[in-house]
Design a protein around this motif. Structure first.
Motif: not given
Length: 859
Positions: A252-254, A259-261, A298-299, A306-312
């Motif tokens: 999505p951002d090479p 990419a989504d931070g 990844p984008s 659900g309200g929580l980021s994937d990294g959280t």
């Protein structure tokens, strides 16, 4: 607007989407934009046949996207309603004598046709071409061609699918191709214009001269074409420019590994377990997915919404739902009733209901979070020591003293000094009210803990960062510092012999036996000069077992040469270091051992226009004179090691030269008596010294018009102060042959002298005061009747001293002279050594006054 542009506009979507103006990439020749001069078409027909281009606006450009390749040609005028052919020929086999295929835009309808050069016609000629398509690839109506006007420039654009490019023209995604842009009224009659060639200078038929540089559609096969990567700022030859495990074309951002931070790498989110060939694991962007059966977007930062980021939800970003993770693909487990940032499914395991500080450590659950920093299977919000450093979270707190982005309760090295908090602890070694684990210099010895480390080289049970004397040598770390005096790779505070002289630092620290201002602890030559004037080794202090032992030195422990004119300077009293060498070199010689006249100045006794040279003529009667002479650094000792300062043996001398002469026909007799004062250097014990007296006899042999020749003999007497480096110690005799030229009617003159002198036999190191060859040259100019200027060079070459620069003194002198009438004249001069020879100084300044019995306007 051209007719076929009107036809194209409504159906543009039928073909590929044309590039934006900023996306076109210049085709190049030898690395520069493809250019073409205006009005060079052979037929001189419609200017639309004229291909034009500059560095800023190239003659041909290209672009490629996922499905289509585009080519743009710049022409000289609006191609509307013109029965004209434009196109490109392709070299695809790397042999630039013939092209293999051509794409042509034909006629006012802009029909795109393909042709193959089956007969292999050489050069850019067109005979023998056969069609590659029965009905054409398309026209303006199908979106295959168009004309464009932008900022007053005109372009003909064409496009062909990458599939047809491969099947018909034989150019696949990774194949190399070179292009030539062409135009003609009717292509079967030959091209009117070929880009990159000036048609007015001759026929453009040599294909090798007009082909562009190589272009490749997708050289790294990553799904992004080369032009797309240039526009995106990624690497056209790197399939994974950001090293996240995804091909640039699927990323999505090479240019960004996340990419989504959301804190999870793109490759991990898409389930990649192995790095690509073009992925650099060392870049830190690729994390193998520990559970490739589940993937996230990844984008999108919150894949399940659900309200929580994937990294959280995935704290360690490994792609797997671990014990204290929640599922980033399940929105239901994101619920957080007490809004403390900890999902209920985890929060409720440590007590149901709202509790802002579950472990009661004074840090809110919202601050600590539910990551498991120390991996002890207890999440931080329920862990009293989240980083397992032995310091409770309540003490650690949430500050970030080292600025690394980790709060102290989660940072095992809170002050970032490389020593773990578990080692440093909460003690306060230096009593500065800052605990060691937060203190950059725990023992306040001016050495940072990061430098000292946690070793214990002296085995005293106190680690370096807490030890005032880390190496136990009796010298505090604050004194020794982190320098490395002996360059052995060990800093002084850890080195028990900092100067590598085999004497412990603890024995040397309190001494500076050579008075050079450098502690013996770091002085690798601590007897290079003496505090007294007796040239005696300093004695071991009686009754003191720690006193440094007496050291026997080699006379020339540091190899070097004697000479003149300082090239280096040393700090403080560093020059004294060579005085011991000099003193030891004289051991065993007579009391008058310093038998070198390093001052060397011997002015002409005639009181004439020259300072040091003699002219071949003899003036009638006689006269007297006086010269004042100050010289700097006429005698030095140069160590072979350029990093070691020179020793100023004779640093400076001020001298008054008393002169007199009398002329008896063609014979002139003269005398010089120098008196030296203000002598500085080694072993000078008086402020005033008599120098070596000199008797001089000169005879004029030939005086014929402007030419004169003569001879001179000098006897130098050993009347000087030999122990002050201003007396030769033995009589010497020298002779010179003299020649002078003074053209009649011209206020100029030149003089030359050559001869030899005897030596004294004295030896200084490798240098012997031997017999010498002498020479000199000079020029004189009478600026006015009484004022003149002169330049001269005076030199000696001591025989039997091969390769020793000190044996070749050469000095240059500039002088001016003002006559006052009645035989009186004054002179000023400045000299400088032109070599490193003995007596060739850094600078010499002279002033003189002469009176001649004969009188005369110029004195």
């Amino acid at each position: 607007m051209p007719a076929w542009w009107v036809a194209f506009a409504p159906v543009a979507a039928a073909g590929g989407t044309w590039p934006e103006a900023s996306e076109w990439q210049s085709l190049t020749q030898s690395g520069s934009a493809l250019k073409d001069v205006a009005s060079d078409e052979v037929g001189k027909g419609d200017p639309a046949a004229d291909l034009v281009g500059t560095s800023a606006d190239p003659a041909a450009s290209w672009f490629a996207d996922a499905s289509t390749v585009y080519v743009r040609l710049q022409v000289g005028s609006d191609p509307d309603q013109v029965g004209q052919d434009w196109g490109v020929v392709f070299d695809t086999d790397g042999v630039d004598t013939t092209f293999e295929a051509a794409l042509l835009v034909q006629g006012s309808e802009g029909i795109l046709t393909g042709w193959g050069n089956d007969e292999g016609a050489a050069g850019v000629w067109v005979s023998g071409l056969v069609t590659l398509d029965a009905t054409g690839y398309g026209d303006a109506a199908t979106g295959a061609t168009r004309v464009v006007e932008e900022a007053g420039l005109f372009f003909v654009d064409l496009q062909l699918s990458r599939a047809l490019l491969a099947t018909d023209l034989g150019v696949g995604d990774v194949d190399e191709m070179r292009l030539a842009a062409v135009s003609a009224v009717t292509w079967t009659l030959g091209w009117e214009d070929v880009a990159g060639c000036d048609g007015t200078a001759g026929p453009c038929v040599d294909l090798a001269l007009v082909l562009t540089d190589v272009v490749v559609v997708d050289e790294d096969s990553d799904g992004l074409t080369g032009p797309q990567e240039v526009v995106a700022g990624t690497d056209p030859v790197d399939e994974d420019s950001d090293d996240d495990g995804l091909l640039d074309g699927e990323d999505p951002d090479p240019s960004a590994c996340d990419a989504d931070g959301d804190g999870v790498a793109d490759g991990t989110e898409l389930g990649r377990t192995e790095a690509l060939a073009g992925t650099d694991p060392k870049a830190g962007c690729f994390v193998a997915d520990a559970d490739p059966s589940t993937v996230t977007d990844p984008s999108v930062a919150d894949s399940d919404g659900g309200g929580l980021s994937d990294g959280t939800e995935d704290h360690d970003g490994n792609g797997r739902v671990d014990r204290w993770d929640t599922d980033p693909t399940d929105a239901a487990d994101d619920a957080d009733a007490d809004v403390d940032g900890i999902p209920d499914v985890i929060d409720d395991q440590f007590g149901a209901g709202a509790d802002a500080d579950s472990d009661g450590d004074g840090l809110l659950d919202a601050e600590e979070g539910y990551a498991d920093t120390d991996g002890d299977d207890v999440p931080d919000f329920a862990d009293l020591d989240s980083d397992a450093d032995g310091i409770a979270d309540a003490v650690d707190g949430t500050s970030d003293p080292d600025g690394d982005g980790l709060p102290s309760f989660r940072d095992a090295d809170a002050d970032g000094d490389g020593i773990g908090d578990a080692v440093e602890g909460v003690v306060d070694t230096d009593g500065d009210a800052v605990a060691d684990y937060l203190d950059d210099d725990s023992d306040a010895d001016s050495l940072l803990d990061a430098v000292e480390g946690d070793g214990d080289p002296d085995d005293d049970g106190v680690l370096n960062f807490r030890d005032d004397d880390s190496d136990g040598d009796g010298v505090p770390d604050v004194v020794e510092g982190d320098v490395d005096s002996d360059r052995d790779g060990t800093p002084d505070f850890l080195d028990t012999d900092s100067d590598d002289d085999k004497l412990p630092d603890g024995l040397e620290e309190d001494f500076d036996v050579d008075c050079d201002g450098i502690s013996d602890r770091i002085d690798d030559d601590d007897e290079d000069s003496f505090c007294d004037t007796g040239l005696a080794d300093p004695a071991t202090l009686p009754g003191d077992p720690t006193s440094p032992p007496q050291v026997t030195l080699s006379p020339f422990g540091q190899p070097g040469q004697f000479g003149g004119g300082a090239c280096q300077t040393g700090p403080g009293t560093a020059w004294l270091g060579w005085m011991l060498v000099l003193g030891l070199a004289m051991v065993g010689r007579s009391a008058a051992a310093q038998t070198v006249n390093a001052q060397r100045m011997a002015p002409s006794v005639d009181g004439g226009p020259w300072v040091e040279l003699e002219e071949a003529t003899v003036a009638p009667q006689g006269g007297v004179g006086i010269w004042f002479d100050y010289v700097d650094d006429p005698f030095v000792y140069r160590p072979d090691d350029g990093a070691i300062p020179e020793g100023r043996v004779l640093g400076s001398v001020g001298t008054v030269h008393l002169l007199g002469h009398v002329s008896l026909g063609r014979l002139r007799l003269g005398v010089e008596l120098p008196v030296h004062f203000g002598v500085s250097g080694f072993a000078v014990d008086r402020s005033t010294h008599l120098g070596d007296g000199r008797l001089s006899a000169k005879v004029a042999v030939v005086e014929a018009g402007p030419l004169a020749a003569g001879a001179q003999v000098d006897l130098t007497l050993p009347t000087g102060t030999a122990d002050a480096w201003i007396g030769a110690g033995e009589a010497t005799v020298g002779g010179l042959l003299l020649g002078t030229v003074a053209p009649d009617g011209l206020p100029v003159a030149a003089t030359v002298q050559v001869g030899a002198r005897s030596g004294t036999g004295d030896v200084l190191g490798d240098l012997k005061v031997s017999p010498a060859v002498r020479w000199g040259v000079g020029g004189w100019w009478g600026v006015t009747g009484r004022f003149s200027a002169a330049v001269e060079v005076d030199a000696e070459h001591w025989l039997g001293n091969p390769g020793l620069r000190g044996a070749h003194p050469v000095e240059g002198v500039l002088s001016v002279r003002q006559g006052f009438g009645s035989g009186l004249a004054a002179s000023l001069a400045v000299g400088r050594g032109l070599s490193g020879g003995v007596g060739a100084p850094d600078i010499r300044v002279m002033a003189g006054l002469a009176w001649s019995v004969q009188g005369g306007e110029d004195g």
